[in-house]
Motif scaffolding. Structure first.
Motif, PDB file in Angstrom:
ATOM      1  N   LEU A   1       0.988  -1.331  -0.024  1.00 20.98           N
ATOM      2  CA  LEU A   1       0.019   0.134   0.038  1.00 20.98           C
ATOM      3  C   LEU A   1       0.857   1.178  -0.050  1.00 20.98           C
ATOM      4  O   LEU A   1       0.488   2.152  -0.885  1.00 20.98           O
ATOM      5  CB  LEU A   1      -0.899   0.095   1.197  1.00 20.98           C
ATOM      6  CG  LEU A   1      -2.093  -0.853   1.014  1.00 20.98           C
ATOM      7  CD1 LEU A   1      -3.270  -0.755   2.220  1.00 20.98           C
ATOM      8  CD2 LEU A   1      -2.836  -0.497  -0.322  1.00 20.98           C
ATOM      9  N   SER A   2       1.840   1.241   0.862  1.00 21.54           N
ATOM     10  CA  SER A   2       2.746   2.338   0.985  1.00 21.54           C
ATOM     11  C   SER A   2       3.496   2.488  -0.277  1.00 21.54           C
ATOM     12  O   SER A   2       3.838   3.801  -0.813  1.00 21.54           O
ATOM     13  CB  SER A   2       3.781   2.413   2.198  1.00 21.54           C
ATOM     14  OG  SER A   2       4.497   1.350   2.040  1.00 21.54           O
ATOM     15  N   ASP A   3       3.829   1.298  -0.839  1.00 20.55           N
ATOM     16  CA  ASP A   3       4.536   1.688  -2.219  1.00 20.55           C
ATOM     17  C   ASP A   3       3.766   1.992  -3.066  1.00 20.55           C
ATOM     18  O   ASP A   3       4.078   2.896  -4.062  1.00 20.55           O
ATOM     19  CB  ASP A   3       4.996   0.317  -2.695  1.00 20.55           C
ATOM     20  CG  ASP A   3       6.210  -0.357  -1.850  1.00 20.55           C
ATOM     21  OD1 ASP A   3       6.926   0.287  -1.430  1.00 20.55           O
ATOM     22  OD2 ASP A   3       6.280  -1.468  -1.805  1.00 20.55           O
ATOM     23  N   LEU A   4       2.447   1.671  -3.217  1.00 26.10           N
ATOM     24  CA  LEU A   4       1.348   2.028  -4.252  1.00 26.10           C
ATOM     25  C   LEU A   4       1.091   3.725  -4.081  1.00 26.10           C
ATOM     26  O   LEU A   4       1.097   4.225  -5.114  1.00 26.10           O
ATOM     27  CB  LEU A   4       0.119   1.296  -4.255  1.00 26.10           C
ATOM     28  CG  LEU A   4       0.079  -0.174  -4.931  1.00 26.10           C
ATOM     29  CD1 LEU A   4      -1.056  -0.730  -4.786  1.00 26.10           C
ATOM     30  CD2 LEU A   4       0.500   0.093  -6.464  1.00 26.10           C
ATOM     31  N   LEU A   5       1.178   3.864  -2.950  1.00 23.41           N
ATOM     32  CA  LEU A   5       0.868   5.577  -2.541  1.00 23.41           C
ATOM     33  C   LEU A   5       2.076   6.259  -3.125  1.00 23.41           C
ATOM     34  O   LEU A   5       1.793   7.161  -3.630  1.00 23.41           O
ATOM     35  CB  LEU A   5       0.928   5.517  -1.091  1.00 23.41           C
ATOM     36  CG  LEU A   5       0.189   6.951  -0.654  1.00 23.41           C
ATOM     37  CD1 LEU A   5      -1.355   6.890  -0.990  1.00 23.41           C
ATOM     38  CD2 LEU A   5       0.286   7.126   0.810  1.00 23.41           C
ATOM     39  N   LEU A   6       3.324   5.748  -2.992  1.00 25.56           N
ATOM     40  CA  LEU A   6       4.533   6.455  -3.435  1.00 25.56           C
ATOM     41  C   LEU A   6       4.325   6.456  -5.022  1.00 25.56           C
ATOM     42  O   LEU A   6       4.496   7.505  -5.771  1.00 25.56           O
ATOM     43  CB  LEU A   6       5.918   5.659  -3.102  1.00 25.56           C
ATOM     44  CG  LEU A   6       7.139   6.271  -3.827  1.00 25.56           C
ATOM     45  CD1 LEU A   6       7.346   7.443  -3.138  1.00 25.56           C
ATOM     46  CD2 LEU A   6       8.214   5.185  -3.593  1.00 25.56           C
ATOM     47  N   GLY A   7       3.878   5.404  -5.599  1.00 27.66           N
ATOM     48  CA  GLY A   7       3.585   5.407  -7.017  1.00 27.66           C
ATOM     49  C   GLY A   7       2.448   6.455  -7.519  1.00 27.66           C
ATOM     50  O   GLY A   7       2.758   6.869  -8.644  1.00 27.66           O
ATOM     51  N   ALA A   8       1.497   6.450  -6.622  1.00 28.34           N
ATOM     52  CA  ALA A   8       0.294   7.335  -6.834  1.00 28.34           C
ATOM     53  C   ALA A   8       0.965   8.831  -7.153  1.00 28.34           C
ATOM     54  O   ALA A   8       0.461   9.361  -7.799  1.00 28.34           O
ATOM     55  CB  ALA A   8      -0.845   7.094  -6.056  1.00 28.34           C
ATOM     56  N   GLN A   9       1.769   8.950  -6.031  1.00 30.11           N
ATOM     57  CA  GLN A   9       2.179  10.481  -5.929  1.00 30.11           C
ATOM     58  C   GLN A   9       3.111  10.825  -7.161  1.00 30.11           C
ATOM     59  O   GLN A   9       2.868  11.942  -7.522  1.00 30.11           O
ATOM     60  CB  GLN A   9       3.104  10.631  -4.710  1.00 30.11           C
ATOM     61  CG  GLN A   9       2.263  10.887  -3.451  1.00 30.11           C
ATOM     62  CD  GLN A   9       3.256  10.548  -2.061  1.00 30.11           C
ATOM     63  OE1 GLN A   9       4.277  10.169  -2.022  1.00 30.11           O
ATOM     64  NE2 GLN A   9       2.629  10.846  -0.996  1.00 30.11           N
ATOM     65  N   THR A  10       4.021  10.040  -7.580  1.00 31.65           N
ATOM     66  CA  THR A  10       4.599  10.076  -8.588  1.00 31.65           C
ATOM     67  C   THR A  10       3.787  10.275  -9.852  1.00 31.65           C
ATOM     68  O   THR A  10       3.865  11.077 -10.588  1.00 31.65           O
ATOM     69  CB  THR A  10       5.674   8.826  -8.891  1.00 31.65           C
ATOM     70  OG1 THR A  10       6.276   8.555  -7.657  1.00 31.65           O
ATOM     71  CG2 THR A  10       6.572   9.436  -9.938  1.00 31.65           C
ATOM     72  N   ALA A  11       2.812   9.178 -10.011  1.00 29.96           N
ATOM     73  CA  ALA A  11       2.086   9.035 -11.357  1.00 29.96           C
ATOM     74  C   ALA A  11       1.022  10.162 -11.511  1.00 29.96           C
ATOM     75  O   ALA A  11       0.671  10.802 -12.648  1.00 29.96           O
ATOM     76  CB  ALA A  11       1.323   7.883 -11.411  1.00 29.96           C
ATOM     77  N   PHE A  12       0.681  10.659 -10.304  1.00 32.59           N
ATOM     78  CA  PHE A  12      -0.261  11.947 -10.447  1.00 32.59           C
ATOM     79  C   PHE A  12       0.397  13.358 -10.450  1.00 32.59           C
ATOM     80  O   PHE A  12      -0.498  14.307 -10.304  1.00 32.59           O
ATOM     81  CB  PHE A  12      -1.177  11.760  -9.265  1.00 32.59           C
ATOM     82  CG  PHE A  12      -2.452  10.659  -9.637  1.00 32.59           C
ATOM     83  CD1 PHE A  12      -3.360  10.971 -10.398  1.00 32.59           C
ATOM     84  CD2 PHE A  12      -2.427   9.422  -9.326  1.00 32.59           C
ATOM     85  CE1 PHE A  12      -4.369  10.039 -10.892  1.00 32.59           C
ATOM     86  CE2 PHE A  12      -3.034   8.471  -9.422  1.00 32.59           C
ATOM     87  CZ  PHE A  12      -4.190   8.719 -10.192  1.00 32.59           C
ATOM     88  N   SER A  13       1.535  13.423 -10.474  1.00 32.70           N
ATOM     89  CA  SER A  13       2.206  14.679 -10.529  1.00 32.70           C
ATOM     90  C   SER A  13       2.051  15.369 -12.124  1.00 32.70           C
ATOM     91  O   SER A  13       1.745  14.516 -12.897  1.00 32.70           O
ATOM     92  CB  SER A  13       3.683  14.660 -10.371  1.00 32.70           C
ATOM     93  OG  SER A  13       4.462  14.267 -11.586  1.00 32.70           O
ATOM     94  N   PHE A  14       1.881  16.594 -11.814  1.00 29.43           N
ATOM     95  CA  PHE A  14       1.406  17.419 -13.156  1.00 29.43           C
ATOM     96  C   PHE A  14       1.981  16.789 -14.395  1.00 29.43           C
ATOM     97  O   PHE A  14       1.424  16.496 -15.406  1.00 29.43           O
ATOM     98  CB  PHE A  14       1.137  18.684 -12.973  1.00 29.43           C
ATOM     99  CG  PHE A  14       0.608  19.640 -14.189  1.00 29.43           C
ATOM    100  CD1 PHE A  14      -0.648  19.324 -14.574  1.00 29.43           C
ATOM    101  CD2 PHE A  14       1.766  19.877 -15.156  1.00 29.43           C
ATOM    102  CE1 PHE A  14      -1.046  19.912 -15.809  1.00 29.43           C
ATOM    103  CE2 PHE A  14       1.019  20.499 -16.225  1.00 29.43           C
ATOM    104  CZ  PHE A  14      -0.398  20.739 -16.540  1.00 29.43           C
ATOM    105  N   SER A  15       3.349  17.055 -14.467  1.00 29.82           N
ATOM    106  CA  SER A  15       4.209  16.829 -15.525  1.00 29.82           C
ATOM    107  C   SER A  15       4.172  15.119 -15.878  1.00 29.82           C
ATOM    108  O   SER A  15       4.058  14.928 -17.277  1.00 29.82           O
ATOM    109  CB  SER A  15       5.707  17.157 -15.258  1.00 29.82           C
ATOM    110  OG  SER A  15       6.186  16.043 -14.326  1.00 29.82           O
ATOM    111  N   ASN A  16       4.190  14.355 -14.791  1.00 32.37           N
ATOM    112  CA  ASN A  16       3.970  12.743 -15.160  1.00 32.37           C
ATOM    113  C   ASN A  16       2.648  12.520 -16.098  1.00 32.37           C
ATOM    114  O   ASN A  16       2.660  11.900 -16.665  1.00 32.37           O
ATOM    115  CB  ASN A  16       4.254  12.132 -14.092  1.00 32.37           C
ATOM    116  CG  ASN A  16       5.823  11.951 -13.821  1.00 32.37           C
ATOM    117  OD1 ASN A  16       6.706  12.614 -14.400  1.00 32.37           O
ATOM    118  ND2 ASN A  16       5.977  11.552 -12.489  1.00 32.37           N
ATOM    119  N   LEU A  17       1.589  13.099 -15.531  1.00 37.68           N
ATOM    120  CA  LEU A  17       0.295  13.016 -15.871  1.00 37.68           C
ATOM    121  C   LEU A  17       0.270  13.574 -17.326  1.00 37.68           C
ATOM    122  O   LEU A  17      -0.046  12.913 -18.439  1.00 37.68           O
ATOM    123  CB  LEU A  17      -0.631  13.882 -15.229  1.00 37.68           C
ATOM    124  CG  LEU A  17      -1.351  13.071 -14.100  1.00 37.68           C
ATOM    125  CD1 LEU A  17      -2.547  14.068 -13.422  1.00 37.68           C
ATOM    126  CD2 LEU A  17      -2.116  11.560 -14.376  1.00 37.68           C
TER     127      LEU A  17
END
Lengths: 152, 501
Positions: free
Chosen positions: B4-20
């Motif tokens: 879960l914490s890994d996925l949270l980290l992933g979500a933070q990364t993936a949902f950053s504006f530039s990555n989106l």
């Protein structure tokens, strides 16, 4: 179809040629021992293996039925690859603004339905401008826009 | 829960504006090139690689991955509307998809493909989340012997699962391995096969090989038969499937996902084999096999789910073992190396932002594709009607500029041209370029591990067989080769690829 005109035979020639060339070229490199391989050890192994595969493919082509090598279309190959060579050779002299559209025209001539018409030429100008803007201005690729022949 | 914490980290990364934004750009470009016949993800990713060097590693990979699975979506659109595979993996989609379109069910076929792909993509993402860390955990115990054997297994599997002659595929791999050795030997500093040219001292960039062999080589093959395409002209209506359609496609989607997920992990399998296998299975289990080829919705749902699931799970061996299962993954490994990241089992631990960000972005990207594709269908249809005679000169231009920007040297353009000729001629001889690229990327790694292994075991080659994991890997590789030579499997394999023609 069997014999020297099959795909198998010619693929074998390519492999055997490359394999032997690799072995010959690797002779100048230190071999080392199995425990401490030199720079020449692995390439010599691979070269030998490739040469063996090449021989096997040649034999198979000679003895077993297989497909013949299909016709190689020279014209498109010369024009498309020629366009890249032209671009590589003249980029410095002509600059991107001239070398690129010329190369594109050469490549485009490879198509059977190629003919010069106003609309595609306009498109070509637009595409060149797009490339200059995106790659030179935007991404900063260090290509000359105007070549040395035009005082660039 | 760690995950879960890994996925949270992933979500933070993936949902950053530039990555989106880059994810969107990636899936958009991917769909576009998937739609366009004659331009594949391998050539496109090779062309765009130089552009991504300036980006953060995770952003670069998110975009490149988007191109890859986006292309699987786009390919189905062309297959359904024009009866041409926009992407090699959608060859089978054309069988039933085009028939559906001719019956006025184009909308339903497109929606089936998109929804099936989305479901498959989502499930495959979950699979990666659970299996990749496990696999990398196992792989951390690997020494040079195991790595060498694993690579041999990977290369052999790519041969067995590819179409065409075994002998030729092995030859192409070795040719690739040799080409990969050009340049300075990292152990001794000795120059190998450089012919005194300083431009070759750093070796040949795999981007040059990929662009030449895939980009230019494909253009030359395509120019041989230029045919005009005719799209289904009727308006596309009824995009939303009815409930009974959903019922009919659910099981095929799940079966396709299963097949695709398994075949995607295997080297050389990937998306194309997955869609063939899924089609064959659907036909076998169907109560109405006679409908196949005449517009069976199952014939679209199964293969389309399979190729998307396969595209996604092929990231597993790349991310966890550093071993590419197809040419696109070979390019991804190259991208990682150029970003200064050594691919292998330590990537998950050392680059959690990259790994988990990429995984979450895959799911986000699949959602984007679902939302993007159906409403934008008009745009894609317009795109299909771009004649190839305008398209390919632009591809040549992008290849030339892209290759130049690698080292800012015209020399690389010359090399690319030579690889283009080589690619065309090899294709003529039925020598597939994909194993060549795999060998090319793995060449230096294979040599490095072989040297280390032999050094550790003091020149005793039997160590590859006395170490248990290594022995098992080599045994599996051997079994694969033997199985292909066995007459029964041989016939089966010929049958499986017959529909390919």
């Amino acid at each position: 179809m069997q014999g020297t005109r099959t795909k198998d035979f010619w693929a074998g020639v390519v492999y055997a040629g490359f394999g032997l060339a690799t072995m010959v070229l690797a002779r100048d490199l230190p071999m080392g021992s199995a425990a401490r391989m030199g720079a020449g050890y692995f390439p010599t192994m691979l070269g030998g293996l490739l040469a063996a595969i090449g021989l096997a493919a040649m034999l198979r082509g000679l003895r077993n039925p297989g497909e013949a090598v299909p016709r190689i279309h020279i014209r498109p190959a010369v024009l498309v690859i020629g366009a890249t060579f032209f671009f590589a050779a003249t980029l410095g002299y002509l600059g991107l603004a001239v070398a690129l559209p010329t190369a594109i025209l050469i490549a485009a001539a490879a198509s059977r339905s190629f003919r010069l018409a106003p609309a595609p030429l306009l498109g070509l100008l637009g595409f060149t401008a797009f490339c200059v803007l995106v790659f030179l201005r935007g991404l900063g690729v260090p290509m000359p826009m105007i070549g040395t022949w035009f005082g660039g | 829960m760690d995950i879960l914490s890994d996925l949270l980290l992933g979500a933070q990364t993936a949902f950053s504006f530039s990555n989106l934004a880059y994810c969107l750009l990636g899936v958009f470009l991917g769909t576009a090139i998937g739609v366009l016949p004659g331009l594949g993800p391998t050539a496109t990713i090779a062309m765009l690689l130089p552009v991504t060097f300036g980006l953060a590693p995770e952003t670069a990979l998110i975009m490149l991955a988007g191109i890859f699975y986006g292309a699987q979506y786009g390919g189905s659109t062309t297959a359904i509307l024009v009866n041409l595979p926009g992407e090699s993996s959608s060859v089978v989609t054309a069988l039933d998809g085009y028939q559906m379109a001719r019956k006025g069910q184009a909308g339903k076929a497109l929606a089936t493909a998109a929804i099936g792909s989305f479901v498959a993509g989502s499930i495959a993402t979950v699979l990666i989340t659970f299996f990749a860390p496990m696999l990398s955990h196992i792989a951390l115990a690997f020494g040079p012997h195991e790595y060498f054997s694993l690579m041999v297994l990977g290369l052999m599997a790519s041969v067995v699962l590819a179409s065409g002659s075994l002998l030729h595929a092995v030859g192409m791999i070795i040719l690739g391995l040799i080409l990969g050795l050009i340049g300075t030997d990292t152990n001794s500093g000795e120059m190998r096969f450089t012919f005194g040219m300083f431009e070759l001292a750093d070796g040949i960039s795999f981007v040059i090989v990929a662009m030449g062999v895939f980009g230019l080589g494909e253009i030359l093959s395509n120019l041989e038969d230029e045919t005009e395409r005719s799209t289904v002209k009727a308006r596309i209506t009824g995009l939303m499937p009815r409930r009974e359609d959903f019922r009919r496609m659910m099981a095929p989607v799940l079966r396709g996902t299963g097949i695709g997920a398994v075949l995607g992990i295997l080297p050389g399998g990937g998306a194309m084999l997955a869609s063939f296998a899924a089609y064959a299975l659907e036909k076998k289990v169907s109560h109405h096999p006679e409908q196949f080829g005449n517009g069976a919705i199952e014939g679209v749902a199964g293969p389309e789910s399979a190729n998307n699931a396969g595209a996604q799970t092929s990231f597993i061996p790349m991310l966890t073992l550093g071993i590419p299962s197809n040419p696109v993954m070979a390019l991804m490994i190259g991208a990682l190396i150029m970003q200064g990241i050594q691919p292998g089992p330590s990537v998950i631990q050392e680059q959690p932002v990259l790994f988990w960000g990429l995984i979450v972005s895959m799911w986000v990207g699949n959602l984007m594709l679902l939302v993007l594709n159906l409403p934008l269908i008009g745009l894609w249809v317009k795109m299909i009607s771009i004649p190839y005679r305008y398209l390919y000169p632009c591809i040549v231009a992008f290849c030339m500029i892209g290759v130049f920007s690698l080292n800012n040297a015209s020399f690389d353009i010359w090399l690319m041209g030579l690889f283009g000729i080589a690619g065309y001629l090899l294709r003529k001889l039925d020598c597939e370029p994909a194993p060549l690229l795999l060998g090319f990327v793995l060449g230096p790694m294979l040599e490095e591990h072989l040297r280390r292994a032999m050094l550790v075991s003091k020149g005793d080659a039997t160590a590859f067989l006395t170490r248990p994991i290594s022995a098992v890997l080599l045994l599996v590789a051997l079994l694969m080769v033997v199985s292909i030579l066995a007459p029964a499997v041989r016939a089966k394999r010929a049958e499986a690829f017959v529909e390919d023609e």
